[in-house]
Design an enzyme around this catalytic site. Structure first.
Site, PDB file in Angstrom:
ATOM      1  N   TYR A  48      -3.758  -0.317   9.268  1.00 17.59           N
ATOM      2  CA  TYR A  48      -5.098  -0.517   8.681  1.00 17.59           C
ATOM      3  C   TYR A  48      -5.071  -0.853   7.200  1.00 17.59           C
ATOM      4  CZ  TYR A  48      -5.996   4.551   7.436  1.00 17.59           C
ATOM      5  OH  TYR A  48      -6.010   5.805   6.953  1.00 17.59           O
ATOM      6  N   GLU A  49      -3.947  -0.819   6.542  1.00 13.75           N
ATOM      7  CA  GLU A  49      -3.863  -1.353   5.167  1.00 13.75           C
ATOM      8  C   GLU A  49      -3.577  -2.855   5.181  1.00 13.75           C
ATOM      9  OE1 GLU A  49      -4.453  -0.006   2.246  1.00 13.75           O
ATOM     10  OE2 GLU A  49      -4.952   1.941   3.083  1.00 13.75           O
ATOM     11  N   GLY A  50      -3.800  -3.506   6.346  1.00 13.75           N
ATOM     12  CA  GLY A  50      -3.308  -4.870   6.543  1.00 13.75           C
ATOM     13  C   GLY A  50      -1.898  -4.727   7.051  1.00 13.75           C
TER      14      GLY A  50
END
Ligand code: FAD
Length: 206
Positions: A48-50
């Site tokens: 979810y941080e990319g």
């Protein structure tokens, strides 16, 4: 630095929290110590941080190749200044750290030069090594900051300020330099020589 913060730090969180479980053994795997909770919570960070590959592609493309490696090489030059400061400061810890930092910086510069040279004519070869490049750059930048911490801690130690804390800072920096920074050498090899095997299998093979 954004891909390193979001990509490298989150990848390292997998390793650190996994080791946390390992240190606690069977008690770490079951829930009593809380170690497994950290591992599970960390597992989402690289998504979810990319995702790591997307961060790595950004580091290769927009952050390195686009300006012909200028920013990356400017950072390498700043790291070289820290190496000089470590050597001038003297003492075993600073000398050993300077040597490891220098070797890691050279591996980084080799990777940057490879990326810049190949990015237009052979982009697949460059992107094949994007995650190793992210990890190499992250390892180096973390080692650089720890080296700066070592410099500061040795100065504080000389004044007798918070000696135990400063000694711990110095020990951690040297441990990182001697045990984690050398990973950059194998990452460099993967980046510079490993592209063909990444794309060797035909799509139908998957
Ligand atoms: C719990 C949770 C909270 C979230 N919170 C937020 C939020 O607050 N704000 C927000 O903006 N988003 C949020 N997200 C979304 C998150 O940013 C995306 O899940 C993330 O960017 C990954 O996208 P994806 O899941 O579509 O994976 P995909 O893009 O489908 O990627 C799947 C896999 O393929 C790889 N991949 C994809 N494209 C490439 C490529 N071009 N080259 C190489 N490999 C590639 C990826 O690295 C990954 O391993 C959240 C997600 C979750 C699960």
């Amino acid at each position: 630095m954004v891909p390193l913060v979001q990509g490298y730090s989150t990848e390292m969180s997998q390793e650190v929290t996994s080791l946390g479980v390992q240190v606690h053994g069977g008690m770490g795997f079951i829930e009593e110590t809380g170690a497994a909770q950290y591992y599970r919570d960390a597992r989402i960070l690289t998504i979810y941080e990319g995702t790591t590959a997307i961060q790595a592609n950004d580091l290769v493309g927009r952050k390195t190749a686009r300006d012909g490696g200028q920013q990356a090489l400017a950072l390498a030059a700043r790291i070289e200044v820290t190496e000089r400061e470590l050597r001038e400061q003297g003492g075993d810890n600073a000398q050993a750290t300077a040597q490891c930092l220098g070797a890691a910086r050279k591996a980084f510069v080799d990777a940057v030069e490879f990326i810049v040279a190949q990015s237009k004519t052979n982009p697949n070869a460059v992107y094949a090594g994007s995650v190793p490049y992210l990890m190499l750059a992250g390892n180096l930048m973390a080692g650089w900051q720890l080296s700066r911490a070592l410099l500061a801690a040795e100065k504080q130690l000389a004044t007798g300020n918070e000696a135990a804390f400063m000694q711990a800072k110095i020990a951690v920096a040297r441990f990182y330099a001697e045990h984690i920074l050398p990973r950059t050498a194998s990452l460099r090899e993967a980046i510079v020589h490993g592209a063909d095997s990444v794309t060797a299998l035909a799509l139908e093979a998957f």
